[in-house]
Design a protein around this motif. Structure first.
Motif, PDB file in Angstrom:
ATOM      1  N   THR A  65       0.834  -1.210   0.000  1.00 10.25           N
ATOM      2  CA  THR A  65       0.000   0.000   0.000  1.00 10.25           C
ATOM      3  C   THR A  65       0.865   1.254   0.000  1.00 10.25           C
ATOM      4  O   THR A  65       0.629   2.194  -0.777  1.00 10.25           O
ATOM      5  CB  THR A  65      -0.934   0.004   1.218  1.00 10.25           C
ATOM      6  N   GLU A  80       1.372   4.182  -2.987  1.00  8.06           N
ATOM      7  CA  GLU A  80       1.200   5.623  -2.776  1.00  8.06           C
ATOM      8  C   GLU A  80       2.403   6.395  -3.307  1.00  8.06           C
ATOM      9  O   GLU A  80       2.255   7.457  -3.918  1.00  8.06           O
ATOM     10  CB  GLU A  80       0.997   5.899  -1.287  1.00  8.06           C
ATOM     11  N   GLN A 108      -2.391  -0.587  -5.618  1.00 10.42           N
ATOM     12  CA  GLN A 108      -1.739  -1.660  -4.861  1.00 10.42           C
ATOM     13  C   GLN A 108      -1.669  -2.936  -5.699  1.00 10.42           C
ATOM     14  O   GLN A 108      -0.678  -3.669  -5.657  1.00 10.42           O
ATOM     15  CB  GLN A 108      -2.512  -1.913  -3.567  1.00 10.42           C
TER      16      GLN A 108
END
Length: 293
Positions: free
Chosen positions: A23, A27, A33
């Motif tokens: 995750t 970002e 993801q």
């Protein structure tokens, strides 16, 4: 020869390995993801072994992953270095200098840019005292230490001369500071993490103190001089680098003795080729500034 893995997948591995979380990696990479997971799975399939161990609370590197990480970091480090150095505007002179000489060098470079805006200088500072032109892509450097080897084009700027300094208020205060022995009653400020500079000066002055190990240590000359100017204690500094503070009255020399250490500051450039006219102008100007000091 086995086909190399795709570069985007290696970059995804690098980011994921640093945070060990799909995750968080997604970002940072600005992808989903799922895309991160698929790229890692594809890379593992290409290599033929797992790079991560999937756990309930995240990821951990396998033995193979731990071996891959420093290699991938090196690859992307070289790419980043190339982006920074290749294609740089060659009209800008690249200058390296140790942080210890900034008090002298920085004001003069600012004056140079006013006088010669046609020859911009990009300054890189470092805690290192030397330069390796075979690895570092600089046009010139200001180094500190013993006279440099003959493989460099070198100009002597000035020698290191150690002397105690303090604020005018401290010198005129109630606690005497008329002889080196009076330093016993004052806080000693060290511009380095050791006591070498104070020991050198005290030995030359024939003075023995038992409070030298109780002083305050700083990581830079600037910090030591700043604290000294506030009247906190007596600092040891290089006269060549603090001459402007002395001229302005921010600091004073309680004693006339200046001790040469045998080290100095040198302006160097690679000796493999003649300096460009722009670099020659800067070198000559800085040497002239050092002599005018």
């Amino acid at each position: 020869m086995k086909r190399l893995p795709p570069l985007p997948a290696l970059h995804t591995f690098l980011i994921t390995a640093r945070c060990c979380n799909f995750t968080h990696a997604a970002e940072q990479l600005h992808i989903t993801q799922g895309a991160v997971s698929r790229q890692i799975a594809g890379l593992e399939s290409h290599l033929g072994y797992a790079l991560f161990q999937r756990q309930a609370r995240g990821l951990s590197l396998t033995a193979e992953g731990r071996e891959w990480l420093p290699r991938v970091e090196q690859v992307f480090g070289l790419i980043s270095e190339g982006v920074e150095q290749i294609g740089v505007n060659r009209d800008t002179l690249q200058l390296k200098a140790s942080t210890c000489v900034m008090r002298w060098l920085l004001p003069r470079l600012m004056q140079w840019q006013k006088e010669r805006p046609d020859v911009p200088v990009r300054l890189t500072t470092t805690v290192q005292h030397g330069v390796d032109f075979s690895r570092e892509h600089f046009d010139a450097a200001v180094i500190y230490g013993a006279p440099p080897p003959s493989t460099l084009g070198a100009y002597h700027l000035f020698d290191e001369q150690l002397t105690p300094v303090c604020s005018p208020a401290l010198l005129e205060g109630a606690i005497p500071l008329k002889t080196p022995a009076d330093l016993q009653q004052h806080m000693l400020l060290h511009p380095t993490l050791d006591t070498h500079d104070w020991n050198t000066w005290l030995k030359a002055s024939g003075t023995v103190l038992n409070n030298i190990g109780k002083g305050q240590h700083f990581e830079t000359l600037d910090l030591a001089m700043s604290v000294a100017s506030q009247g906190t204690g007596v600092a040891i500094g290089d006269w060549a680098l603090i001459s402007e503070d002395l001229s302005a009255g921010r600091l004073v020399m309680p004693f006339a003795l200046k001790v040469r250490t045998g080290l100095g500051y040198y302006l160097v450039h690679p000796d493999r080729s003649a300096p460009s006219p722009q670099l020659r102008a800067l070198l000559d100007w800085l040497v002239e500034q050092a002599r005018a000091r």
